[in-house]
Write a protein that holds these residues in place. Structure first.
Motif, PDB file in Angstrom:
ATOM      1  N   SER A   1      -2.147   8.194  11.816  1.00  0.00           N
ATOM      2  CA  SER A   1      -1.239   7.902  10.919  1.00  0.00           C
ATOM      3  C   SER A   1       0.137   8.249  11.545  1.00  0.00           C
ATOM      4  CB  SER A   1      -1.440   8.880   9.600  1.00  0.00           C
ATOM      5  OG  SER A   1      -0.468   8.435   8.620  1.00  0.00           O
ATOM      6  N   ILE A   2       1.231   8.414  10.621  1.00  0.00           N
ATOM      7  CA  ILE A   2       2.622   8.649  11.124  1.00  0.00           C
ATOM      8  C   ILE A   2       3.175   9.749  10.504  1.00  0.00           C
ATOM      9  CG2 ILE A   2       2.936   6.234  11.831  1.00  0.00           C
ATOM     10  CD1 ILE A   2       4.409   5.745   9.272  1.00  0.00           C
ATOM     11  N   ALA A   3       4.079  10.345  11.334  1.00  0.00           N
ATOM     12  CA  ALA A   3       4.686  11.524  11.174  1.00  0.00           C
ATOM     13  C   ALA A   3       6.123  11.441  10.189  1.00  0.00           C
ATOM     14  CB  ALA A   3       4.910  12.726  12.180  1.00  0.00           C
ATOM     15  N   TRP A   4       6.288  10.022  10.415  1.00  0.00           N
ATOM     16  CA  TRP A   4       7.869   9.597   9.445  1.00  0.00           C
ATOM     17  C   TRP A   4       7.517   9.126   7.999  1.00  0.00           C
ATOM     18  CZ3 TRP A   4       6.066   7.468  13.735  1.00  0.00           C
ATOM     19  CH2 TRP A   4       5.838   6.236  13.899  1.00  0.00           C
ATOM     20  N   ALA A   5       6.381   9.294   7.298  1.00  0.00           N
ATOM     21  CA  ALA A   5       5.939   8.942   6.035  1.00  0.00           C
ATOM     22  C   ALA A   5       6.487   9.682   5.066  1.00  0.00           C
ATOM     23  CB  ALA A   5       4.476   8.335   6.054  1.00  0.00           C
ATOM     24  N   TYR A   6       6.879  10.716   5.343  1.00  0.00           N
ATOM     25  CA  TYR A   6       7.167  11.526   4.279  1.00  0.00           C
ATOM     26  C   TYR A   6       8.422  11.292   3.315  1.00  0.00           C
ATOM     27  CZ  TYR A   6       4.102  14.881   6.750  1.00  0.00           C
ATOM     28  OH  TYR A   6       2.870  15.370   7.154  1.00  0.00           O
ATOM     29  N   GLU A   7       8.408  12.134   2.102  1.00  0.00           N
ATOM     30  CA  GLU A   7       9.474  11.632   1.227  1.00  0.00           C
ATOM     31  C   GLU A   7      10.807  12.468   1.766  1.00  0.00           C
ATOM     32  OE1 GLU A   7       8.572  13.284  -2.377  1.00  0.00           O
ATOM     33  OE2 GLU A   7       8.356  15.447  -1.874  1.00  0.00           O
ATOM     34  N   SER A   8      11.901  12.391   1.303  1.00  0.00           N
ATOM     35  CA  SER A   8      13.222  12.583   1.789  1.00  0.00           C
ATOM     36  C   SER A   8      13.262  14.405   1.708  1.00  0.00           C
ATOM     37  CB  SER A   8      14.249  12.253   0.563  1.00  0.00           C
ATOM     38  OG  SER A   8      14.459  10.934   1.050  1.00  0.00           O
TER      39      SER A   8
END
Length: 282
Positions: free
Chosen positions: A112-119
């Motif tokens: 998966s990816i680590a820049w898929a989080y909310e603001s």
């Protein structure tokens, strides 16, 4: 163990296969390109040609191979085709998970990816929510990630590796990579946006170690989340490219990620703890 690696000839797959073989596992590497079977054999694994979108063929393959573990490293990012990549994460993952469950596979590891989080204002941790309300075009990638993680979590034992932005040989940041071309052409501004990098060798090593990790998501990133105003000038200088122009501001989701869980709970230590050394040597 017998391990089925989907995406065996990608940047991570090519590094991961020999690690698994050296550790004593029986490895079957999947590729959709029959011209890459020799590469898989050269890495010490058995080859299997398979189209991840052919649902019946995926079921048949997993049933015949009967792996103990499925490692999902499939992407379609070499040409930055985000639509195709989202389809792999949604449809391809669904096929792979359903086939694994039908064959009694108890463990799956997925990229998966680590820049898929909310603001947010701080580096993201695993308990933070994903950015499910992201606008287009970011929504394309986020929808793919949400579908992938939800499907993989159906497998009894599962590890979701939320990787940072890959750099190193064969990536967008390699000397011949897409990001290098943009920087050399003075097309990429330096912003206040923060992201977390990850060397591809550390990504592959984490996938190996994840064979023994507890279930759940884990950020696999280096120790130093970096703002564009910090990393991009260093990268441009290494490429002997023009210094980037500064563009004020950042997107709320450009916050980087924390590797505290990977380090303190799982004992993972990156070989490349900071992007600074390697980006200078590109």
């Amino acid at each position: 163990m017998k391990i089925f690696v989907a995406g065996a000839t990608g940047v991570i797959g090519c590094l991961l296969l020999p690690k698994l073989v050296k550790a004593g596992h029986e490895v079957v590497g999947m590729t959709r390109d029959s011209g890459r079977t020799e590469l898989i054999r050269g890495l010490g694994a058995q080859e299997h040609v398979l189209d991840i979108f052919d649902r019946q063929a995926v079921f048949s393959a997993i049933k015949d191979i009967r792996p103990d573990v499925v490692i999902h490293q499939l992407t379609s990012l070499s040409d930055r085709n985000f639509q195709d990549n989202a389809r792999i994460r949604i449809e391809g993952t669904r096929n792979l998970v359903d086939a694994a469950k039908a064959a009694g596979v108890k463990r799956m590891i997925a990229q998966s990816i680590a820049w898929a989080y909310e603001s947010g204002d701080q580096p993201a941790r695993e308990e933070d929510s994903l950015d499910i309300d992201a606008p287009l075009p970011r929504k394309i990638s986020i929808d793919g990630i949400v579908a992938l993680e939800k499907a993989v979590a159906e497998v009894a034992d599962h590890v979701i590796l939320r990787y940072g932005m890959f750099y190193g040989p064969g990536t967008w940041y390699d000397i011949q990579g897409e990001m290098a071309k943009q920087v050399q052409n003075h097309q990429l501004p330096a912003t206040d946006g923060v992201m977390s990098f990850l060397h591809v060798k550390d990504a592959a090593h984490a996938a190996l170690l994840a064979l023994n990790w507890p279930s759940g998501p884990v950020n696999i990133v280096d120790d130093e989340p970096a703002a564009g105003i910090d990393w991009l000038p260093i990268y441009a200088k290494a490429l002997q490219a023009p210094a980037p122009e500064y563009q004020e501001g950042r997107q709320g989701w450009e916050r980087g990620a924390s590797n505290t869980k990977a380090r303190t709970v799982y004992g993972w230590e990156p070989q490349y703890p900071t992007w600074r050394t390697e980006l200078r040597q590109m």
